[in-house]
Design a protein around this motif. Structure first.
Motif, PDB file in Angstrom:
ATOM      1  N   THR A 143       1.113  -1.374  -0.278  1.00 35.85           N
ATOM      2  CA  THR A 143       0.019  -0.207   0.010  1.00 35.85           C
ATOM      3  C   THR A 143       0.289   0.767   0.389  1.00 35.85           C
ATOM      4  O   THR A 143       2.137   1.565   0.516  1.00 35.85           O
ATOM      5  N   THR A 144       0.357   2.246  -0.784  1.00 36.10           N
ATOM      6  CA  THR A 144       1.088   3.546  -0.608  1.00 36.10           C
ATOM      7  C   THR A 144       0.197   4.512   0.283  1.00 36.10           C
ATOM      8  O   THR A 144       0.808   5.610   0.865  1.00 36.10           O
ATOM      9  N   ASP A 145      -1.001   3.904   0.662  1.00 35.68           N
ATOM     10  CA  ASP A 145      -1.193   4.993   1.884  1.00 35.68           C
ATOM     11  C   ASP A 145      -0.731   5.170   3.003  1.00 35.68           C
ATOM     12  O   ASP A 145      -1.047   6.153   4.272  1.00 35.68           O
ATOM     13  N   PRO A 201      -2.961  11.123  -3.406  1.00 36.40           N
ATOM     14  CA  PRO A 201      -2.178  11.985  -3.065  1.00 36.40           C
ATOM     15  C   PRO A 201      -1.344  11.816  -1.029  1.00 36.40           C
ATOM     16  O   PRO A 201      -2.414  11.198  -0.881  1.00 36.40           O
ATOM     17  N   ALA A 202      -0.562  11.998  -1.473  1.00 32.38           N
ATOM     18  CA  ALA A 202       0.170  11.308   0.260  1.00 32.38           C
ATOM     19  C   ALA A 202      -0.637  12.199   1.088  1.00 32.38           C
ATOM     20  O   ALA A 202      -0.879  12.597   1.283  1.00 32.38           O
ATOM     21  N   HIS A 203      -0.914  11.447   2.264  1.00 33.45           N
ATOM     22  CA  HIS A 203      -1.590  11.853   3.255  1.00 33.45           C
ATOM     23  C   HIS A 203      -1.168  11.298   4.375  1.00 33.45           C
ATOM     24  O   HIS A 203      -1.705  10.525   4.578  1.00 33.45           O
ATOM     25  N   ASN A 260      -9.149   9.343   5.401  1.00 30.39           N
ATOM     26  CA  ASN A 260     -10.234   9.809   4.525  1.00 30.39           C
ATOM     27  C   ASN A 260     -10.442   9.044   3.258  1.00 30.39           C
ATOM     28  O   ASN A 260     -11.806   9.754   2.959  1.00 30.39           O
ATOM     29  N   GLN A 261     -10.165   8.246   2.738  1.00 34.45           N
ATOM     30  CA  GLN A 261     -11.500   7.328   1.619  1.00 34.45           C
ATOM     31  C   GLN A 261     -12.167   6.108   2.682  1.00 34.45           C
ATOM     32  O   GLN A 261     -12.376   6.284   1.950  1.00 34.45           O
ATOM     33  N   GLU A 262     -11.641   5.916   3.913  1.00 29.10           N
ATOM     34  CA  GLU A 262     -12.909   5.417   4.738  1.00 29.10           C
ATOM     35  C   GLU A 262     -14.474   6.555   4.731  1.00 29.10           C
ATOM     36  O   GLU A 262     -14.980   5.763   4.417  1.00 29.10           O
ATOM     37  N   ALA A 263     -14.078   7.863   5.185  1.00 31.21           N
ATOM     38  CA  ALA A 263     -15.092   8.357   4.970  1.00 31.21           C
ATOM     39  C   ALA A 263     -15.740   8.718   3.648  1.00 31.21           C
ATOM     40  O   ALA A 263     -16.956   9.131   3.679  1.00 31.21           O
ATOM     41  N   ILE A 321     -12.976  14.961   7.041  1.00 31.92           N
ATOM     42  CA  ILE A 321     -11.568  14.785   7.139  1.00 31.92           C
ATOM     43  C   ILE A 321     -10.573  16.181   7.806  1.00 31.92           C
ATOM     44  O   ILE A 321      -9.528  15.807   8.678  1.00 31.92           O
ATOM     45  N   ASN A 322     -11.209  17.046   7.923  1.00 29.37           N
ATOM     46  CA  ASN A 322     -10.421  18.612   8.288  1.00 29.37           C
ATOM     47  C   ASN A 322     -10.088  18.079   9.679  1.00 29.37           C
ATOM     48  O   ASN A 322      -9.482  18.756  10.224  1.00 29.37           O
ATOM     49  N   ASP A 323     -11.512  17.387  10.739  1.00 30.67           N
ATOM     50  CA  ASP A 323     -11.798  17.448  12.309  1.00 30.67           C
ATOM     51  C   ASP A 323     -10.030  16.564  12.279  1.00 30.67           C
ATOM     52  O   ASP A 323      -9.398  17.110  13.847  1.00 30.67           O
ATOM     53  N   LYS A 324     -10.147  15.219  11.631  1.00 30.03           N
ATOM     54  CA  LYS A 324      -9.165  14.243  12.031  1.00 30.03           C
ATOM     55  C   LYS A 324      -7.666  15.024  11.455  1.00 30.03           C
ATOM     56  O   LYS A 324      -7.314  14.956  12.728  1.00 30.03           O
ATOM     57  N   LEU A 325      -7.386  15.760  10.926  1.00 28.72           N
ATOM     58  CA  LEU A 325      -6.529  16.498   9.705  1.00 28.72           C
ATOM     59  C   LEU A 325      -5.643  17.492  11.063  1.00 28.72           C
ATOM     60  O   LEU A 325      -4.478  17.330  11.869  1.00 28.72           O
ATOM     61  N   LYS A 326      -6.678  17.711  12.529  1.00 29.33           N
ATOM     62  CA  LYS A 326      -6.263  18.706  12.979  1.00 29.33           C
ATOM     63  C   LYS A 326      -6.125  18.109  14.894  1.00 29.33           C
ATOM     64  O   LYS A 326      -4.840  18.262  15.424  1.00 29.33           O
ATOM     65  N   LEU A 327      -6.983  16.893  14.667  1.00 31.24           N
ATOM     66  CA  LEU A 327      -6.422  16.696  15.944  1.00 31.24           C
ATOM     67  C   LEU A 327      -4.814  15.723  15.356  1.00 31.24           C
ATOM     68  O   LEU A 327      -4.254  15.099  16.533  1.00 31.24           O
ATOM     69  N   SER A 328      -4.412  15.180  14.187  1.00 28.53           N
ATOM     70  CA  SER A 328      -3.544  14.493  14.214  1.00 28.53           C
ATOM     71  C   SER A 328      -2.017  15.574  13.968  1.00 28.53           C
ATOM     72  O   SER A 328      -1.073  15.903  13.367  1.00 28.53           O
ATOM     73  N   GLY A 329      -2.241  16.722  13.927  1.00 30.56           N
ATOM     74  CA  GLY A 329      -1.068  18.315  14.375  1.00 30.56           C
ATOM     75  C   GLY A 329      -0.900  18.322  12.888  1.00 30.56           C
ATOM     76  O   GLY A 329      -0.097  18.959  12.519  1.00 30.56           O
ATOM     77  N   GLY A 330      -1.901  18.285  11.164  1.00 33.21           N
ATOM     78  CA  GLY A 330      -0.890  18.667  10.443  1.00 33.21           C
ATOM     79  C   GLY A 330      -1.618  20.261   9.951  1.00 33.21           C
ATOM     80  O   GLY A 330      -2.242  20.391  10.838  1.00 33.21           O
TER      81      GLY A 330
END
Length: 445
Positions: A107-109, A398-400, A406-409, A436-445
């Motif tokens: 996987t590239t995920d 794209p790499a994320h 993101n794909q599951e959402a 997706i964006n809420d998850k990104l905030k939690l991940s520190g992205g």
């Protein structure tokens, strides 16, 4: 190639997110004075381990055959293969300070998180040191093997997706090039029983059907996944609305309940009961590996392959498609990093090695030299996927750092959308953005 379900990939990424620096078990790649671009004899004798996810006997033999060429060049380096390894095993080995020298993944995920967390070492210095010209790879694979300027893995074979069509069921029609042509032909080729249930489907538009994932479909309309800051672009890119409107219109023509009844009656994707083998589906999106499977499991099927149909307003996309593939690199703490890099470099840039692997495993090789090699086994069916992969407009996810999430959402939303549970597509897609964006905030992205 084997495939990692999104849920499994998600677990791997969660494990990676929890991964700290890990324990150093060896020198960092590039820290030693002797590099792999020197004479092969300059590298000291070593035994290195290569962990990979392949498990079938033919796949393991392919690796053994490819490594035979490496052994001729570096007779002092012995390679021990460990098969059937998944991403989370690699992660735990790095965390525990006992990583393999080389590891590959289907996987590239996980690439973004691997690069960001340092689970795999940055290859940029040794790529530059050895003078590797990355233009030997199509741009799409150089994109999915790096994140934020750190290239921590190299591409090793890939998958490309296209349209398979059953010539007997096509009634003399040529494969569709646009989504509207696909809709028209799907309706014409569908055969119903006297009670209205489906006997033969021209095309199954359900997002729950085999390779009908959002990622694979995104290439048909040129849909954008993320903005430059990593936030979701799904709710703002009109291509997603085009895609899902097309999908829902065709599902409604079949009748959702009717289509689901038919879909659930079908055999498993990777079995002799695949509905394409049994003349129950006229057209289907699938990967290049299906060519070899059809030859082995359904040799009597007269079929053709073509690029995936594309959005009517983007005809220039025709001929391109979706790609993602196997990646390979040197984990942090590898005991023999220079020997490990020599192996990675050989497997990913040597034409003979890539052709050997491709001919046995029947995935697409990843350099221009291997794609053009006269030793590469190809026929009209497989050539379609070589051409799709080489097309400059072929795309990938794209790499994320939250790629599986993101794909599951989005895939979960598509399931609700196609059954009619979503009344407003625009607001629904914006809801996916928020997840997706809420998850990104939690991940520190």
């Amino acid at each position: 190639m084997r495939f990692v379900p999104l849920a499994a990939a998600g677990l791997a990424v969660l494990a990676l997110a929890a991964c700290t620096a890990g324990k150093e078990a060896g020198p960092s790649l590039g820290s030693q004075p002797k590099a792999s671009n020197t004479a092969p004899a300059a590298l000291p004798a070593a035994t290195i381990e290569l962990w990979h996810g392949f498990s079938a006997d033919s796949e393991v033999k392919a690796f053994t055959d490819a490594i035979a060429g490496f052994n001729q060049k570096y007779p002092q380096i012995k390679v021990k293969l460990v098969k059937g390894v998944q991403d989370e095993q690699i992660t735990q080995a790095v965390r525990g300070g006992h990583p393999p020298d080389v590891a590959s993944s289907f996987t590239t995920d996980s690439v973004a998180t691997w690069c960001k967390s340092g689970v795999f070492q940055d290859l940029t210095p040794v790529i530059k040191q050895d003078g590797i010209d990355l233009s030997i790879f199509p741009k799409v694979v150089t994109d999915y093997t790096q994140f934020e300027g750190k290239r921590c893995v190299m591409p090793l074979l890939t998958d490309a997706y296209g349209l398979y069509y059953n010539k007997a069921l096509m009634k003399g029609n040529q494969p569709p090039k646009t989504l509207s042509e696909l809709t028209k032909l799907a309706k014409e080729l569908t055969v119903r029983n006297p009670d209205g249930t489906i006997k033969v489907a021209g095309f199954i538009p359900s997002g729950q059907y085999y390779e009908n994932t959002a990622g694979h479909w995104s290439a048909m309309v040129g849909a954008k996944w993320t903005n430059s800051d990593g936030t979701s672009a799904i709710g703002s890119d009109p291509a997603w609305k085009t895609l899902l409107t097309w999908q829902k219109d065709l599902i409604d023509w079949y009748g959702y309940a009717n289509l689901e009844k038919f879909r659930k009656s079908l055999g498993e994707e990777f079995s002799a009961k695949n509905p394409f083998y049994e003349n129950k589906v006229a057209m289907a999106i699938d990967g290049e590996w299906r060519v070899a499977m059809l030859a082995n499991e359904a040799p009597k099927i007269d079929y053709g392959t073509a690029p995936m149909p594309v959005a009517d307003d983007k005809p220039d996309l025709y001929g391109s498609g979706f790609t993602a593939g196997t990646v390979i690199g040197v984990p942090k703490g590898a005991k023999n990093p220079e020997a490990a890099w020599a192996l990675v470099k050989y497997l990913t840039t040597d034409t003979k090695a890539l052709v050997t692997l491709s001919n046995a495993i029947r995935n697409v090789p990843t350099t221009t030299g291997s794609l053009q090699s006269p030793d590469l086994k190809k026929d009209e069916h497989f050539q379609t996927f070589l051409d799709v992969f080489a097309n400059p407009q072929t795309s990938t996810i794209p790499a994320h750092v939250n790629s599986p999430f993101n794909q599951e959402a989005l895939q979960g939303f598509i399931t609700s959308w196609e059954k009619g549970s979503v009344k407003d597509l625009d607001s629904g897609l914006k809801g996916v953005d928020k997840l997706i964006n809420d998850k990104l905030k939690l991940s520190g992205g």
